[in-house]
Design a protein around this motif. Sequence first.
Motif, short mmCIF file in Angstrom:
data_model
loop_
_atom_site.label_atom_id
_atom_site.label_comp_id
_atom_site.label_asym_id
_atom_site.label_seq_id
_atom_site.Cartn_x
_atom_site.Cartn_y
_atom_site.Cartn_z
N UNK A 162 0.87 -1.19 0.00
CA UNK A 162 0.00 0.00 0.00
C UNK A 162 0.90 1.23 0.00
N UNK A 163 0.34 2.34 -0.48
CA UNK A 163 1.04 3.62 -0.39
C UNK A 163 0.07 4.60 0.27
N UNK A 164 0.52 5.21 1.37
CA UNK A 164 -0.31 6.23 2.03
C UNK A 164 0.40 7.56 1.88
N UNK A 165 -0.18 8.42 1.08
CA UNK A 165 0.45 9.70 0.80
C UNK A 165 -0.34 10.80 1.51
N UNK A 166 0.12 11.15 2.70
CA UNK A 166 -0.57 12.16 3.50
C UNK A 166 -0.02 13.53 3.11
N UNK A 167 -0.86 14.33 2.45
CA UNK A 167 -0.37 15.61 1.90
C UNK A 167 0.01 16.60 3.01
N UNK A 168 -0.47 16.37 4.24
CA UNK A 168 -0.09 17.31 5.31
C UNK A 168 1.39 17.13 5.67
N UNK A 169 1.97 15.95 5.37
CA UNK A 169 3.40 15.75 5.64
C UNK A 169 4.24 16.65 4.73
N UNK A 170 3.64 17.09 3.63
CA UNK A 170 4.41 17.90 2.68
C UNK A 170 4.42 19.38 3.06
N UNK A 171 3.64 19.72 4.10
CA UNK A 171 3.56 21.14 4.51
C UNK A 171 4.91 21.63 5.03
#
Length: 350
Positions: A162-171
Motif C-alpha cells: 500500500x502507499x499512504x500519501x498524507x499531503x499534510x506531511x508535505x507542509x
Amino acid sequence: MAPLSQIPVRCSRGTYQVTIGPGALSLLPQVVSKLGARRVAVITDSHVAPLHGERVRQFLPPETPLYVFPAGEASKTLETIGGMLHFLAEAQLTRGDLVVALGGGVTGDMAGFSAAIYLRGIPVVQLPTTLLAAIDSSVGGKTGVDLPQGKNLAGAFWQPSAVLCDTTLMETLPQRILFDGTAEAVKYGMIRDAALFRTLAAPSGLQNHLQEVIARCAEIKAEIVAGDEFDRGERALLNFGHTLGHAVERESQFAISHGQAVAIGMVAVTRWAERRGWCPENLHLPLVEALKEYALPTELPYPWERLTSAMLHDKKRRGDHIQLVVPESLGRCVLKTISVEELQRGEGNS
Ligand code: GLY
C-alpha cells in the motif's frame, strides 16, 4: 476535510491502493490489520525522523522499532542496506510482518529493497514525505541502491502492499524541494495528459491542486506500470528528460538536483526533436514557461557534446544505440531508438 483519493495499481502480485490526501496516514492501522502483520518496523532518515517519526508511531504499537539512517543520497549504499537488514533481523520480523518506509525517494528505494531481500521478501508500505516520492518512487515497485559505479545499479522490483500519501506531511517541505518534485509532475503532463500540464502551468497550479496533481500522476504511473511492470517497454516513457538529465546531474557532481536536471533534460530533448521535425516547432515554449513557474532551470549548463558523451554511460544504452523519449505533442511522447552517432551529431541547444 476533502475526501481521500484512491488509485489502484494492478501488478503481478495483485492490486494495491495509493491513498492520497490530508490525513491518509490515519489509515495505517487499518492497512496493517488488513495485511495481517503481527509486527511492524519503521525505516526513516535523520531528517524525517524528528519531523514525522512520532506522528507515524502514534498509529502503531508503542514498542514498534524505528531505524534511522543519515539523510542524503550519500547514504544510499550497500552498507546502509546491511544496517537495515541487521535491524530487521534484530527486530525478529518474519515474512508475515511489515516494513514501513517513511521518507523521500532514498528512503523508499532502500527500505523497499531491504524488504525485497530480507527473508527473500516481506511486505512494505510506503509513506512518501516528498512530492517526488509521492508521484514517482513510492509507486511502481522499483527499489534499489547506488554502487560506487553509478546510481541505482543494484535493486529489485518489489511492489509495495500500500502507499499512504498524507499531503499534510508535505507542509514542512522547503519550497525548493517541493518544486524539485514538480519537474516530475510536469513530465507526466508532457507524456500523457495535456490537461494536467495546463493545471501545472497555471500560476501556483501545483499549490492550488496538490492532491489532484498527485492523484493524476499516480494514476498515469499506475496505468503504465500495469502495462509494463518489469520495464521492458512503455515504462521507459517515464524517463522523459531523464537520460540527458542524468548526464547533467553526473557532470555537475550532483550539485544540480534531480528535478532541476530533469527539467533541463526535457527542454533539451524537446528542442532536439523540434529540429528533427518530430514535433511542432516551439513545443518547448509552453514547457519552459511551466517549468519557470516553479523556478526550475531550462538551459543546458554544459555543451551538448559533453553531455552526449556522458549519456553513453547510461544504463539504458544498448550497444551503439540509446532509447530516447521524444515528445510528439503536448501530452504525448513516444520511444525512439537513436544511434549514438546521430545523438552526437552536433545538435546542441542553440
Ligand atoms: N521512476 C521510473 C519508473 O518507475 O519506472
